[in-house]
Design an enzyme around this catalytic site. Structure first.
Site, mmCIF file in Angstrom:
data_model
loop_
_atom_site.group_PDB
_atom_site.id
_atom_site.type_symbol
_atom_site.label_atom_id
_atom_site.label_comp_id
_atom_site.label_asym_id
_atom_site.label_seq_id
_atom_site.Cartn_x
_atom_site.Cartn_y
_atom_site.Cartn_z
ATOM 1 N N SER A 176 37.911 37.970 47.564
ATOM 2 C CA SER A 176 38.791 37.237 48.463
ATOM 3 C C SER A 176 39.001 38.038 49.750
ATOM 4 O O SER A 176 39.011 39.265 49.726
ATOM 5 C CB SER A 176 40.143 36.988 47.789
ATOM 6 O OG SER A 176 39.968 36.275 46.591
HETATM 7 N N1 SAH Z 1 40.253 38.305 43.134
HETATM 8 C C1 SAH Z 1 38.838 38.361 42.950
HETATM 9 C C2 SAH Z 1 38.270 36.972 43.139
HETATM 10 C C3 SAH Z 1 36.915 36.825 42.600
HETATM 11 S S1 SAH Z 1 36.286 35.191 42.715
HETATM 12 C C4 SAH Z 1 38.225 39.303 43.955
HETATM 13 O O1 SAH Z 1 38.749 39.415 45.059
HETATM 14 O O2 SAH Z 1 37.199 39.915 43.651
HETATM 15 C C5 SAH Z 1 37.058 34.405 41.328
HETATM 16 C C6 SAH Z 1 36.802 35.003 39.986
HETATM 17 O O3 SAH Z 1 37.327 34.097 39.017
HETATM 18 C C7 SAH Z 1 35.329 35.206 39.617
HETATM 19 O O4 SAH Z 1 35.124 36.510 39.217
HETATM 20 C C8 SAH Z 1 35.104 34.211 38.477
HETATM 21 O O5 SAH Z 1 34.166 34.642 37.514
HETATM 22 C C9 SAH Z 1 36.495 34.118 37.896
HETATM 23 N N2 SAH Z 1 36.728 32.913 37.102
HETATM 24 C C10 SAH Z 1 36.314 31.653 37.327
HETATM 25 N N3 SAH Z 1 36.747 30.818 36.363
HETATM 26 C C11 SAH Z 1 37.460 31.573 35.490
HETATM 27 C C12 SAH Z 1 38.165 31.301 34.283
HETATM 28 N N4 SAH Z 1 38.229 30.085 33.748
HETATM 29 N N5 SAH Z 1 38.789 32.318 33.666
HETATM 30 C C13 SAH Z 1 38.751 33.595 34.174
HETATM 31 N N6 SAH Z 1 38.092 33.907 35.302
HETATM 32 C C14 SAH Z 1 37.459 32.912 35.963
#
Ligand code: SAH
Length: 218
Positions: free
Chosen positions: A69
């Protein structure tokens, strides 16, 4: 000191200060959030080839089709989560590279974080251990169901967009607690759900752009 925290780390403090000034200019007001983002070396959460771009307002790839993000969205969501004071126990859905986790880890007493992609969770766990975070509990699971064992939480944050507000997450909020999450598919908005003594109060906030919250684990 490992490879990822050496070298570039020497110059990044000034770069981070500039990032924090940009966040201020964009309206972020919570001094604790700004101080924590000044302190945490964002570049160590990103693969080395992209590390020099870590402080730009970009959603950079973190592998396996996911993105980190932007600094602004991390600051905004953390500020919203802390509007009524810093939450003691926080649940994060979507660990990704672990940067938002780290920001929460400096503000809350305990952070529970759920990620559905095992290799991403393993890498975030290593990064956060190298940075000496000891108040973070990881779970490889589908975050739609939250992490009931760790709750109830004063704050819950999701960093992937859901098609709806999962009832399980609302139920894991403590009274007075707040849930911040992106909702939608093509068009997405941040939603804030406050748990009051008598029920829930929902507010729709700004338009955002997140990867989808997917079902099941990988
Ligand atoms: N805050 C993180 C955002 C990563 S993108 C950062 O800044 O790195 C969102 C993340 O949510 C991804 O890693 C994806 O694999 C995860 N995600 C998507 N669906 C999910 C679910 N149902 N449960 C847990 N994680 C999930």
């Amino acid at each position: 000191m490992n490879v990822r925290s050496s070298g570039i780390g020497m110059t990044s403090e000034r770069t981070r200060a500039r990032m924090v000034e940009r966040l201020r200019a964009a309206g972020i007001r919570n001094e604790r959030v700004l101080a924590v983002m000044q302190e945490i070396p964002r570049h160590v959460f990103i693969e080395e080839a992209l590390a020099s771009r870590a402080y730009e307002e970009n959603a950079l790839p973190i592998g396996l089709g996911q993105t980190i993000s932007t600094p602004h969205i991390v600051a905004l969501m953390t500020e919203l989560l802390c509007e009524n004071g810093p939450p003691a126990r926080v649940l994060e859905i979507g660990t990704g590279c672990g940067y938002q986790t780290a920001v929460l880890g400096r503000i809350a007493k305990e952070v529970y974080t759920v990620e559905r992609i095992q290799p991403l969770m393993d890498r975030a766990r290593r990064t956060l251990r190298d940075l000496r975070f000891f108040n973070i509990i990881f779970k490889h699971a589908d975050g739609h169901f939250g992490y009931p064992e760790g709750g109830p939480y004063q704050g819950i944050i999701a960093t992937a967009a859901s098609t709806h507000i999962p009832e399980e997450l609302k139920q894991q909020l403590a009274p007075g607690g707040r849930l911040v999450l992106p909702v939608g598919t093509a068009e997405q908005y941040l939603h804030v759900v406050d748990r009051t003594e008598s029920g829930f109060q929902e507010t729709r906030r700004e338009a955002v752009r997140f990867v989808p919250l997917l079902p099941g684990v990988a």
